[in-house]
Design a protein around this motif. Structure first.
Motif, PDB file in Angstrom:
ATOM      1  N   LYS A 251      45.125  -3.660  25.407  1.00 47.57           N
ATOM      2  CA  LYS A 251      44.425  -3.779  26.697  1.00 47.57           C
ATOM      3  C   LYS A 251      44.482  -2.468  27.464  1.00 47.57           C
ATOM      4  O   LYS A 251      43.492  -2.017  28.042  1.00 47.57           O
ATOM      5  N   ARG A 252      45.662  -1.843  27.469  1.00 49.91           N
ATOM      6  CA  ARG A 252      45.806  -0.550  28.151  1.00 49.91           C
ATOM      7  C   ARG A 252      44.850   0.482  27.547  1.00 49.91           C
ATOM      8  O   ARG A 252      44.234   1.264  28.266  1.00 49.91           O
ATOM      9  N   GLU A 253      44.760   0.461  26.227  1.00 49.16           N
ATOM     10  CA  GLU A 253      43.896   1.430  25.547  1.00 49.16           C
ATOM     11  C   GLU A 253      42.437   1.260  25.985  1.00 49.16           C
ATOM     12  O   GLU A 253      41.753   2.238  26.299  1.00 49.16           O
ATOM     13  N   ARG A 254      41.980   0.003  26.025  1.00 51.15           N
ATOM     14  CA  ARG A 254      40.593  -0.253  26.439  1.00 51.15           C
ATOM     15  C   ARG A 254      40.349   0.189  27.873  1.00 51.15           C
ATOM     16  O   ARG A 254      39.315   0.757  28.206  1.00 51.15           O
ATOM     17  N   LEU A 255      41.328  -0.056  28.738  1.00 52.11           N
ATOM     18  CA  LEU A 255      41.166   0.320  30.141  1.00 52.11           C
ATOM     19  C   LEU A 255      41.139   1.848  30.300  1.00 52.11           C
ATOM     20  O   LEU A 255      40.357   2.382  31.083  1.00 52.11           O
ATOM     21  N   CYS A 256      41.966   2.531  29.513  1.00 55.14           N
ATOM     22  CA  CYS A 256      41.960   4.004  29.565  1.00 55.14           C
ATOM     23  C   CYS A 256      40.611   4.539  29.097  1.00 55.14           C
ATOM     24  O   CYS A 256      40.082   5.494  29.673  1.00 55.14           O
ATOM     25  N   ALA A 257      40.064   3.924  28.057  1.00 52.52           N
ATOM     26  CA  ALA A 257      38.759   4.364  27.549  1.00 52.52           C
ATOM     27  C   ALA A 257      37.701   4.179  28.636  1.00 52.52           C
ATOM     28  O   ALA A 257      36.807   5.013  28.808  1.00 52.52           O
ATOM     29  N   TYR A 258      37.818   3.096  29.371  1.00 56.00           N
ATOM     30  CA  TYR A 258      36.854   2.824  30.434  1.00 56.00           C
ATOM     31  C   TYR A 258      36.971   3.846  31.574  1.00 56.00           C
ATOM     32  O   TYR A 258      35.979   4.364  32.080  1.00 56.00           O
ATOM     33  N   TYR A 259      38.214   4.166  31.958  1.00 53.83           N
ATOM     34  CA  TYR A 259      38.437   5.221  32.962  1.00 53.83           C
ATOM     35  C   TYR A 259      37.773   6.518  32.508  1.00 53.83           C
ATOM     36  O   TYR A 259      37.093   7.203  33.274  1.00 53.83           O
ATOM     37  N   LEU A 260      38.009   6.872  31.240  1.00 54.39           N
ATOM     38  CA  LEU A 260      37.488   8.139  30.714  1.00 54.39           C
ATOM     39  C   LEU A 260      35.973   8.179  30.775  1.00 54.39           C
ATOM     40  O   LEU A 260      35.369   9.183  31.157  1.00 54.39           O
ATOM     41  N   GLU A 261      35.383   7.040  30.395  1.00 54.85           N
ATOM     42  CA  GLU A 261      33.930   6.924  30.431  1.00 54.85           C
ATOM     43  C   GLU A 261      33.410   7.141  31.857  1.00 54.85           C
ATOM     44  O   GLU A 261      32.459   7.877  32.085  1.00 54.85           O
ATOM     45  N   GLU A 262      34.084   6.523  32.806  1.00 57.11           N
ATOM     46  CA  GLU A 262      33.654   6.604  34.209  1.00 57.11           C
ATOM     47  C   GLU A 262      33.878   7.992  34.808  1.00 57.11           C
ATOM     48  O   GLU A 262      33.099   8.445  35.641  1.00 57.11           O
ATOM     49  N   LEU A 263      34.964   8.654  34.398  1.00 58.29           N
ATOM     50  CA  LEU A 263      35.356   9.883  35.089  1.00 58.29           C
ATOM     51  C   LEU A 263      35.007  11.169  34.346  1.00 58.29           C
ATOM     52  O   LEU A 263      35.187  12.265  34.874  1.00 58.29           O
ATOM     53  N   SER A 264      34.491  11.029  33.116  1.00 56.70           N
ATOM     54  CA  SER A 264      34.343  12.233  32.291  1.00 56.70           C
ATOM     55  C   SER A 264      33.387  13.259  32.895  1.00 56.70           C
ATOM     56  O   SER A 264      33.518  14.447  32.642  1.00 56.70           O
ATOM     57  N   ASN A 265      32.427  12.806  33.705  1.00 55.94           N
ATOM     58  CA  ASN A 265      31.475  13.780  34.253  1.00 55.94           C
ATOM     59  C   ASN A 265      31.801  14.274  35.657  1.00 55.94           C
ATOM     60  O   ASN A 265      30.997  14.960  36.265  1.00 55.94           O
ATOM     61  N   VAL A 266      32.954  13.899  36.148  1.00 58.14           N
ATOM     62  CA  VAL A 266      33.282  14.341  37.500  1.00 58.14           C
ATOM     63  C   VAL A 266      33.888  15.735  37.429  1.00 58.14           C
ATOM     64  O   VAL A 266      34.924  15.941  36.791  1.00 58.14           O
ATOM     65  N   ARG A 267      33.239  16.696  38.084  1.00 60.00           N
ATOM     66  CA  ARG A 267      33.730  18.078  38.028  1.00 60.00           C
ATOM     67  C   ARG A 267      35.104  18.205  38.657  1.00 60.00           C
ATOM     68  O   ARG A 267      35.344  17.698  39.741  1.00 60.00           O
ATOM     69  N   GLY A 268      36.010  18.876  37.942  1.00 60.89           N
ATOM     70  CA  GLY A 268      37.336  19.139  38.505  1.00 60.89           C
ATOM     71  C   GLY A 268      38.341  18.015  38.289  1.00 60.89           C
ATOM     72  O   GLY A 268      39.473  18.118  38.744  1.00 60.89           O
ATOM     73  N   ILE A 269      37.952  16.962  37.616  1.00 62.84           N
ATOM     74  CA  ILE A 269      38.923  15.929  37.251  1.00 62.84           C
ATOM     75  C   ILE A 269      39.175  16.059  35.756  1.00 62.84           C
ATOM     76  O   ILE A 269      38.261  15.942  34.947  1.00 62.84           O
ATOM     77  N   ARG A 270      40.440  16.337  35.417  1.00 59.16           N
ATOM     78  CA  ARG A 270      40.798  16.593  34.021  1.00 59.16           C
ATOM     79  C   ARG A 270      41.861  15.586  33.592  1.00 59.16           C
ATOM     80  O   ARG A 270      42.582  15.065  34.435  1.00 59.16           O
ATOM     81  N   VAL A 271      41.918  15.312  32.304  1.00 58.74           N
ATOM     82  CA  VAL A 271      43.026  14.486  31.794  1.00 58.74           C
ATOM     83  C   VAL A 271      43.832  15.342  30.810  1.00 58.74           C
ATOM     84  O   VAL A 271      43.362  16.384  30.362  1.00 58.74           O
ATOM     85  N   PHE A 272      45.044  14.903  30.493  1.00 63.67           N
ATOM     86  CA  PHE A 272      45.889  15.666  29.574  1.00 63.67           C
ATOM     87  C   PHE A 272      45.339  15.616  28.158  1.00 63.67           C
ATOM     88  O   PHE A 272      44.718  14.632  27.762  1.00 63.67           O
ATOM     89  N   ASP A 273      45.617  16.684  27.408  1.00 68.16           N
ATOM     90  CA  ASP A 273      45.255  16.706  25.982  1.00 68.16           C
ATOM     91  C   ASP A 273      46.137  15.714  25.249  1.00 68.16           C
ATOM     92  O   ASP A 273      47.315  15.577  25.578  1.00 68.16           O
ATOM     93  N   SER A 274      45.576  15.053  24.234  1.00 71.76           N
ATOM     94  CA  SER A 274      46.494  14.263  23.404  1.00 71.76           C
ATOM     95  C   SER A 274      46.616  14.922  22.043  1.00 71.76           C
ATOM     96  O   SER A 274      45.669  15.428  21.469  1.00 71.76           O
TER      97      SER A 274
END
Ligand SMILES: *Cc1c(COP(=O)(O)O)cnc(C)c1O
Length: 371
Positions: A251-274
């Protein structure tokens, strides 16, 4: 006003499941002192965490303190650690009469920068305590090479890394020992609880002494131990939560994927490398608020708060800047750690979080940013 959303929410089994599971305690009246549920949880965790030995402890902090104590380092020896973590990591070193030496971290994933370790080693250094912060795996191979070269112990603070694997091996199997937290807010909880994992069996006996007053028989005390035993109610909570852990992590994995989808195009918001070859546990969803975003991290934190979203500035301030440590230890350059501490924000994440909650949080972030 929308409902409050906190950064996390404790995972619990169904009420009936827990009640059914604790019923045997009313027959045995055996509530603690390494009872059968304590031993059963140790055994199941060996399998789940894919490690050779597990010692259960009353909480993650005591697991760290006792793991360090078990190595019997000379007093005033130095331990290289990271300031970008929960305060417990450094407290455990200092409460053992040892000196923390802070090493900088990498901005790419927040873990200890292995390239900056060797410059901090002195003739007093005895160990390295890195942290798999947010479940991001440290550069374990490079750290082990350095430890071998200088004869140092490595104890990982794996409080965030429950269930994480690296190169098909449980993360608790790296280093001389690793420490997990089963606090209510962690991926896996026993209400309060923790564990030390390791491979050397002598360490099991040593930790057993340290968590139970050193008592080895009715009339025998062989070591100067503390009391840090996990009780049976906590162990049973763990056994129940462990049954559902895979589902919770999915469930956590799916929610993280959803966050990424929503936030990937926001300039200046970055996530850590995996890292490659890591099986993740999706313990947290930290974002890094860069200059290109329209607001500072603190501004975004306040904006979310005004809208009833309680994100957290993990980890700000750095341990080395806290009142109890500031100016007390060598001030190494900690530029990257300082930068991250100013920019990181952990967004709400827990298995029962709803997609529409993530939509609401992401929309609030997008309104203030440039897409
Ligand atoms: C939670 C945590 C601890 C302490 O664990 P407790 O179970 O709360 O005592 C130690 N280190 C880190 C990095 C943590 O997040």
């Amino acid at each position: 006003m929308n409902d409050k959303i906190l950064v996390t929410r404790s995972t619990m089994p169904a009420f009936e499941e827990y009640v059914e599971a604790i019923r045997p305690l009313w027959d045995s009246h055996w509530l603690t002192n390494m009872g059968c549920f304590h031993r059963e949880l140790e055994s199941q965790l060996k399998d789940y965490l894919d490690v050779q030995e597990v010692s259960l402890v009353v909480n993650g902090h005591m697991a760290l303190e006792l793991a360090i104590q078990a190595f019997e380092f000379p007093s005033n020896a130095e331990i290289i650690t990271t300031p970008f973590t929960f305060i417990s990591t450094t407290h455990a070193i200092v409460r053992n009469g040892l000196k923390p030496v802070f090493c900088d971290v990498k901005v790419s994933d927040g873990t200890m920068d292995d390239k900056k370790i060797e410059g901090l080693i002195s003739d007093k250094t005895v160990a390295i305590i890195p942290v798999h912060v947010y479940g991001n795996v440290c550069n374990v191979d490079a750290i082990q090479r350095i430890a071998d070269k200088y004869g140092l112990k490595v104890i990982y603070d794996a409080a965030h890394a429950f269930g994480v694997k690296y190169k098909d091996k449980g993360i608790g199997g790296y280093g001389d020992a690793a420490v997990f937290s089963f606090h209510a807010t962690k991926v896996f909880n026993t209400i309060e609880g923790g564990a030390v994992t390791f491979s050397a069996h002598e360490m099991y006996e040593k930790l057993y002494n340290l968590k139970n007053f050193g008592i080895r028989g009715e009339e025998i005390v062989s070591d100067i131990g503390a009391n840090a035993k996990m009780n049976e109610f906590a162990a049973i909570m763990g056994l129940c939560n462990l049954r559902h852990i895979s589902e919770a992590i999915e469930k956590r994995e799916r929610l993280c994927a959803y966050y990424l989808e929503e936030l990937s195009n926001v300039r200046g918001i970055r996530v850590f490398d995996s890292k490659k070859a890591v099986e993740r546990n999706y313990a947290y969803f930290p974002i890094i608020v860069e200059k290109e975003y329209n607001m500072s991290r603190n501004g975004l934190y306040d904006w979310l708060r005004e809208n009833n979203i309680f994100a957290r500035k993990y980890f700000y301030p750095l341990t080395s800047d806290q009142e109890c440590y500031k100016n007390k230890f060598k001030d190494n350059k900690l530029e990257c750690a300082k930068e991250l501490a100013e920019k990181v924000l952990v967004l709400p994440l827990y298995p029962e979080l709803k997609r529409e909650d993530i939509k609401r949080i992401s929309d609030l972030i997008k309104i203030k940013g440039k897409v």
